[in-house]
Design an enzyme around this catalytic site. Structure first.
Site, short mmCIF file in Angstrom:
data_model
loop_
_atom_site.label_atom_id
_atom_site.label_comp_id
_atom_site.label_asym_id
_atom_site.label_seq_id
_atom_site.Cartn_x
_atom_site.Cartn_y
_atom_site.Cartn_z
N GLY A 73 2.61 17.64 5.41
CA GLY A 73 1.18 17.69 5.15
C GLY A 73 0.48 16.35 5.13
N GLU B 182 11.32 2.03 12.38
CA GLU B 182 11.02 0.62 12.67
C GLU B 182 10.43 -0.02 11.41
OE1 GLU B 182 10.88 3.28 16.05
OE2 GLU B 182 9.22 3.04 14.66
N ARG C 74 1.08 -3.34 -3.82
CA ARG C 74 0.82 -4.77 -3.99
C ARG C 74 -0.10 -5.05 -5.16
NH1 ARG C 74 0.37 -7.27 1.72
NH2 ARG C 74 2.64 -7.16 1.60
N GLU D 270 -2.84 12.47 17.91
CA GLU D 270 -2.00 13.67 18.03
C GLU D 270 -2.82 14.94 18.16
OE1 GLU D 270 2.05 15.25 15.96
OE2 GLU D 270 0.43 14.66 14.60
#
Length: 450
Positions: free
Chosen positions: A216, A383, A421, A242
């Protein structure tokens, strides 16, 4: 044009307007705050005027009294005065007709400053074209960046004094304090528990929302985009590599109107559904959401399109790995990993350049499905190295009932903040409403990370 005339030609500036702005601030300290909102030291062309403005700027930050005598004293302390400084300050007050017109003087100074920035950018662009380094597309991108920087009020890449940044930070702190410390520093996601973890969607942040297929993540991103558009009134840009724009809008109608998505896609609608559709469409039409479903967009394309949007508040990209094939290139193995690395870095630069949060969706590898505990981890990012490094916040979506049919947590999703962060990591639980492809907040379902 004769050489002598060319050498004597000065860049656009108005000594009278610069003097009138400074004189107005010396005559009437009440107008200083109005000037500070609109001008920076580099807007003053003449060095002496620029140094006086910088001095007044610093004094304003620290709430020091501002008049001819105090400014002269501060300039002496800073080593910026000479034998003519005091007489020049007196002259500024004498030549200024009235402080009532200060905003008109400011407009003239700002206008001349923009002309100088434009002339400088034009010269740099001309030199770049004449040198012929890079392709036409690369030159166009650099040219757009330079013009956009001027439009945003950042002429070039000059260094900013800490005094200028201090004022911006102090103003922001004052606004949050005035709100009782309850104001989010960024846009709300629409999920209070998630906001509590990440402090909202903050300017210049790259946020990554990652999950395995079917969890989702597109629905979550659309929920966030719609809420940001409704609550802030700002423009939200959605780039879908997409799904088509029609599919996205159908999902938005389903989640906003709480209409079963299958009914919308099949057209098997009841009369009550049409009432909900009309209400949802009315709400959506009042937002400023822009959708681009071109599957071949590059980061540079997105950046250029976003620069042309006024009042931009949020950028959503669905999704990262599809961008590796943008521009007709294909990658495999290490080259593919390098491509994703380059794209993630460019997305972070885009967020800083546009000064808006960029929410990018990402696929996960199948590594989590081989573990007993299938909750995603940072190492599951496809990646992952560069993506994990460039993102300010990384969030994962996980639904236990997706993997375990007898799970006690039916239609409950975990939003796992794996990197933050700005604060702590941990997870929050959200309600998953599959019929409407939407998420909701679960009260009292908050868990801190270890």
């Amino acid at each position: 044009m004769p050489v002598d005339e060319l050498l004597m030609r000065a860049m656009p500036h108005s000594p009278e307007a610069e003097q009138a702005v400074l004189g107005s601030m010396l005559i009437d300290a009440d107008c200083v705050k109005d000037v500070m909102d609109k001008l920076q030291p580099e807007d003053f062309y003449l060095k002496q005027n620029r140094e006086i403005f910088e001095t007044i700027y610093a004094m304003f930050i620290y709430s020091k009294p501002i008049d001819g005598v105090t400014v002269a004293g501060e300039m002496e302390k800073a080593g910026l005065s000479n034998e003519n400084t005091r007489s020049y300050l007196l002259q500024l007050m004498e030549v200024t007709p009235t402080a009532a017109n200060v905003l008109e003087y400011v407009r003239i100074v700002r206008d001349k400053s923009l002309m100088r920035s434009l002339a400088s950018a034009a010269g740099e662009i001309t030199n770049m074209v004449q040198e012929g380094t890079g392709s036409a597309g690369e030159m166009l991108e650099l040219a757009e960046q330079k013009i956009y920087a001027i439009r945003r009020g950042r002429g070039g890449q000059g260094m900013i004094t800490i005094g200028v940044v201090l004022q911006e930070v102090m103003d922001h702190l004052a606004q949050m304090t005035a709100a009782g410390g309850k104001t989010l520093p960024g846009l709300s996601t629409g999920f209070s528990a998630v906001d509590g973890k990440i402090n909202g969607l903050n300017k210049s942040d790259l946020l990554l929302l990652a999950a395995r297929p079917g969890m989702g993540k597109t629905s979550m991103a659309l929920n966030i985009a719609l809420n940001a558009a409704k609550e802030s009134g700002k423009t939200v840009a959605i780039f879908s590599l997409e799904m088509s724009k029609e599919q996205l809008v159908t999902r938005l109608i389903a989640s906003e109107g709480l209409i079963e998505n299958t009914r919308l896609t099949t057209g098997n609608l009841r009369e009550s559904d049409w009432v909900k559709i009309a209400e949802a469409a009315s709400t959506l039409s009042r937002t400023d959401i822009r959708i681009d479903d071109n599957p071949l967009l590059t980061v540079a394309d997105m950046n250029a399109k976003c620069r042309r949007l006024d009042n931009l508040g949020l950028v959503v990209i669905d999704y990262l790995q599809l961008m590796t094939s943008a521009g007709g290139k294909s990658y495999s193995g290490e080259n593919r990993q390098q491509a994703v690395s380059d794209i993630s870095r460019m997305l972070k630069i885009m967020a800083k350049d546009l000064q808006v949060p960029v929410l990018c969706l990402s696929q996960l590898s199948r590594a989590n499905e081989k573990r007993e505990d299938k909750r995603p981890m940072l190492s599951d990012l496809r990646e992952s190295g560069a993506i994990e490094q460039d993102a300010d916040i990384v969030m994962f979506l996980y639904r236990d009932d997706y993997y375990n049919e007898d799970s006690e947590k039916r239609n409950i999703a975990e939003c796992i903040v794996a990197k933050n962060r700005h604060g702590e990591t941990g997870k929050v639980e959200l309600r998953w409403m599959p019929d409407y492809t939407a998420f909701g907040t679960l009260e009292n379902r908050y868990e801190d990370g270890e």
